[in-house]
Write a protein that holds these residues in place. Sequence first.
Motif, PDB file in Angstrom:
ATOM      1  N   ALA A 188      17.575 -45.170  12.134  1.00 48.13           N
ATOM      2  CA  ALA A 188      17.759 -44.426  10.887  1.00 48.13           C
ATOM      3  C   ALA A 188      18.674 -45.243   9.979  1.00 48.13           C
ATOM      4  CB  ALA A 188      18.361 -43.059  11.167  1.00 48.13           C
ATOM      5  N   SER A 189      18.202 -45.546   8.786  1.00 49.11           N
ATOM      6  CA  SER A 189      18.964 -46.409   7.881  1.00 49.11           C
ATOM      7  C   SER A 189      19.429 -45.679   6.622  1.00 49.11           C
ATOM      8  CB  SER A 189      18.123 -47.630   7.490  1.00 49.11           C
ATOM      9  OG  SER A 189      16.936 -47.226   6.839  1.00 49.11           O
ATOM     10  N   LYS A 190      18.988 -44.436   6.462  1.00 50.60           N
ATOM     11  CA  LYS A 190      19.366 -43.643   5.292  1.00 50.60           C
ATOM     12  C   LYS A 190      19.820 -42.270   5.763  1.00 50.60           C
ATOM     13  CE  LYS A 190      16.067 -45.973   2.394  1.00 50.60           C
ATOM     14  NZ  LYS A 190      14.689 -46.244   2.388  1.00 50.60           N
ATOM     15  N   PRO A 191      20.744 -41.666   5.049  1.00 48.92           N
ATOM     16  CA  PRO A 191      21.224 -40.339   5.452  1.00 48.92           C
ATOM     17  C   PRO A 191      20.105 -39.306   5.630  1.00 48.92           C
ATOM     18  CG  PRO A 191      22.632 -41.224   3.730  1.00 48.92           C
ATOM     19  CD  PRO A 191      21.473 -42.180   3.874  1.00 48.92           C
ATOM     20  N   ARG A 192      19.061 -39.377   4.828  1.00 50.17           N
ATOM     21  CA  ARG A 192      17.979 -38.387   4.950  1.00 50.17           C
ATOM     22  C   ARG A 192      17.155 -38.567   6.217  1.00 50.17           C
ATOM     23  NH1 ARG A 192      12.912 -39.914   1.177  1.00 50.17           N
ATOM     24  NH2 ARG A 192      12.168 -38.065   2.213  1.00 50.17           N
ATOM     25  N   GLN A 193      17.254 -39.732   6.874  1.00 51.40           N
ATOM     26  CA  GLN A 193      16.503 -39.974   8.112  1.00 51.40           C
ATOM     27  C   GLN A 193      17.233 -39.435   9.343  1.00 51.40           C
ATOM     28  OE1 GLN A 193      16.023 -44.220   8.011  1.00 51.40           O
ATOM     29  NE2 GLN A 193      14.437 -44.136   6.438  1.00 51.40           N
ATOM     30  N   LYS A 194      18.543 -39.378   9.287  1.00 52.09           N
ATOM     31  CA  LYS A 194      19.345 -38.994  10.460  1.00 52.09           C
ATOM     32  C   LYS A 194      18.982 -37.627  11.046  1.00 52.09           C
ATOM     33  CE  LYS A 194      23.066 -42.195  10.161  1.00 52.09           C
ATOM     34  NZ  LYS A 194      22.920 -43.009  11.329  1.00 52.09           N
ATOM     35  N   PRO A 195      18.737 -36.590  10.227  1.00 51.23           N
ATOM     36  CA  PRO A 195      18.408 -35.286  10.827  1.00 51.23           C
ATOM     37  C   PRO A 195      17.110 -35.279  11.636  1.00 51.23           C
ATOM     38  CG  PRO A 195      18.995 -35.018   8.506  1.00 51.23           C
ATOM     39  CD  PRO A 195      18.877 -36.491   8.779  1.00 51.23           C
ATOM     40  N   PHE A 196      16.271 -36.292  11.454  1.00 49.46           N
ATOM     41  CA  PHE A 196      14.992 -36.331  12.158  1.00 49.46           C
ATOM     42  C   PHE A 196      15.083 -37.011  13.523  1.00 49.46           C
ATOM     43  CE2 PHE A 196      13.970 -35.732   7.724  1.00 49.46           C
ATOM     44  CZ  PHE A 196      13.114 -34.653   7.800  1.00 49.46           C
ATOM     45  N   ILE A 197      16.227 -37.608  13.825  1.00 52.51           N
ATOM     46  CA  ILE A 197      16.412 -38.210  15.145  1.00 52.51           C
ATOM     47  C   ILE A 197      16.323 -37.092  16.180  1.00 52.51           C
ATOM     48  CG2 ILE A 197      17.997 -39.432  16.674  1.00 52.51           C
ATOM     49  CD1 ILE A 197      19.203 -40.723  14.123  1.00 52.51           C
ATOM     50  N   GLY A 198      15.369 -37.188  17.068  1.00 53.02           N
ATOM     51  CA  GLY A 198      15.182 -36.183  18.111  1.00 53.02           C
ATOM     52  C   GLY A 198      14.400 -34.958  17.682  1.00 53.02           C
ATOM     53  N   ASP A 199      13.966 -34.917  16.442  1.00 56.05           N
ATOM     54  CA  ASP A 199      13.232 -33.750  15.950  1.00 56.05           C
ATOM     55  C   ASP A 199      12.112 -34.163  15.008  1.00 56.05           C
ATOM     56  OD1 ASP A 199      12.632 -31.047  15.768  1.00 56.05           O
ATOM     57  OD2 ASP A 199      13.982 -30.727  14.083  1.00 56.05           O
ATOM     58  N   GLN A 200      11.414 -35.214  15.347  1.00 57.44           N
ATOM     59  CA  GLN A 200      10.366 -35.718  14.468  1.00 57.44           C
ATOM     60  C   GLN A 200       9.155 -34.810  14.388  1.00 57.44           C
ATOM     61  OE1 GLN A 200      11.357 -40.382  15.119  1.00 57.44           O
ATOM     62  NE2 GLN A 200       9.347 -39.877  14.419  1.00 57.44           N
ATOM     63  N   ALA A 201       9.024 -33.896  15.346  1.00 58.10           N
ATOM     64  CA  ALA A 201       7.861 -33.015  15.338  1.00 58.10           C
ATOM     65  C   ALA A 201       8.262 -31.547  15.252  1.00 58.10           C
ATOM     66  CB  ALA A 201       7.010 -33.264  16.578  1.00 58.10           C
ATOM     67  N   GLY A 202       9.475 -31.277  14.780  1.00 57.46           N
ATOM     68  CA  GLY A 202       9.898 -29.896  14.594  1.00 57.46           C
ATOM     69  C   GLY A 202       9.981 -29.093  15.876  1.00 57.46           C
ATOM     70  N   GLY A 203      10.298 -29.743  16.983  1.00 54.79           N
ATOM     71  CA  GLY A 203      10.440 -29.046  18.254  1.00 54.79           C
ATOM     72  C   GLY A 203       9.170 -28.984  19.092  1.00 54.79           C
ATOM     73  N   ARG A 204       8.087 -29.505  18.584  1.00 52.34           N
ATOM     74  CA  ARG A 204       6.834 -29.560  19.353  1.00 52.34           C
ATOM     75  C   ARG A 204       6.803 -30.834  20.184  1.00 52.34           C
ATOM     76  NH1 ARG A 204       2.260 -26.388  17.672  1.00 52.34           N
ATOM     77  NH2 ARG A 204       1.111 -27.912  18.854  1.00 52.34           N
ATOM     78  N   VAL A 205       5.918 -30.859  21.177  1.00 54.36           N
ATOM     79  CA  VAL A 205       5.689 -32.110  21.888  1.00 54.36           C
ATOM     80  C   VAL A 205       5.213 -33.123  20.865  1.00 54.36           C
ATOM     81  CG1 VAL A 205       4.241 -33.278  23.589  1.00 54.36           C
ATOM     82  CG2 VAL A 205       5.223 -31.045  24.128  1.00 54.36           C
ATOM     83  N   PHE A 206       5.841 -34.300  20.902  1.00 54.84           N
ATOM     84  CA  PHE A 206       5.599 -35.312  19.881  1.00 54.84           C
ATOM     85  C   PHE A 206       4.751 -36.469  20.398  1.00 54.84           C
ATOM     86  CE2 PHE A 206       7.617 -39.165  17.772  1.00 54.84           C
ATOM     87  CZ  PHE A 206       6.839 -39.098  16.634  1.00 54.84           C
ATOM     88  N   LEU A 207       5.009 -36.880  21.614  1.00 53.21           N
ATOM     89  CA  LEU A 207       4.324 -38.042  22.171  1.00 53.21           C
ATOM     90  C   LEU A 207       3.738 -37.692  23.540  1.00 53.21           C
ATOM     91  CD1 LEU A 207       7.065 -40.563  21.116  1.00 53.21           C
ATOM     92  CD2 LEU A 207       4.762 -40.441  20.160  1.00 53.21           C
ATOM     93  N   PHE A 208       2.697 -38.407  23.921  1.00 54.34           N
ATOM     94  CA  PHE A 208       1.947 -38.095  25.134  1.00 54.34           C
ATOM     95  C   PHE A 208       1.839 -39.362  25.968  1.00 54.34           C
ATOM     96  CE2 PHE A 208       0.972 -35.222  21.812  1.00 54.34           C
ATOM     97  CZ  PHE A 208       0.780 -33.992  22.403  1.00 54.34           C
ATOM     98  N   LEU A 209       2.424 -39.335  27.160  1.00 60.33           N
ATOM     99  CA  LEU A 209       2.402 -40.479  28.061  1.00 60.33           C
ATOM    100  C   LEU A 209       1.367 -40.201  29.140  1.00 60.33           C
ATOM    101  CD1 LEU A 209       3.587 -43.200  28.913  1.00 60.33           C
ATOM    102  CD2 LEU A 209       5.355 -41.930  30.174  1.00 60.33           C
TER     103      LEU A 209
END
Length: 140
Positions: free
Chosen positions: A61-82
């Motif tokens: 995260a390089s801008k203040p507006r990006q920081k809140p999305f660390i760990g919450d890129q999908a709004g609490g849903r499963v984000f990635l599938f391994l």
Amino acid sequence: MKQNIAHVALVVNDYDEALDFYVGKLGFELIEDTYQAEQDKRWVVVAPPNSRGVALLLAKASKPRQKPFIGDQAGGRVFLFLSTDDFWRDYEWMKAKGIHFVREPATQDYGIVAVFEDLYGNLWDLIQYVDGHPMSTRCR
């Protein structure tokens, strides 16, 4: 025409702590770690071992507006599938490495799945698809 999604950007707090988790704990391979002086950032790419699919671009995260999305890129849903070719092998290995599962394994029509979280709280499915499922051949 042949196209592929090459990378998915994952916003992280710090490159090195993310590498410690993804490479050191989750067992991913470091594909590239290149310093980009003109932008004072790194191009850090990781992927599961022997993967032929999408790689993760660890994007600090390089801008203040990006920081809140660390760990919450999908709004609490499963984000990635391994996807795996052996669910129980990988599940037990991940638990032994201290990976936190927030949903225990369950058998579904499409396969076996459990939900784990990364170091920032992003949710992932660990999944082994049943034979015959359209995704089942992608991890073999």
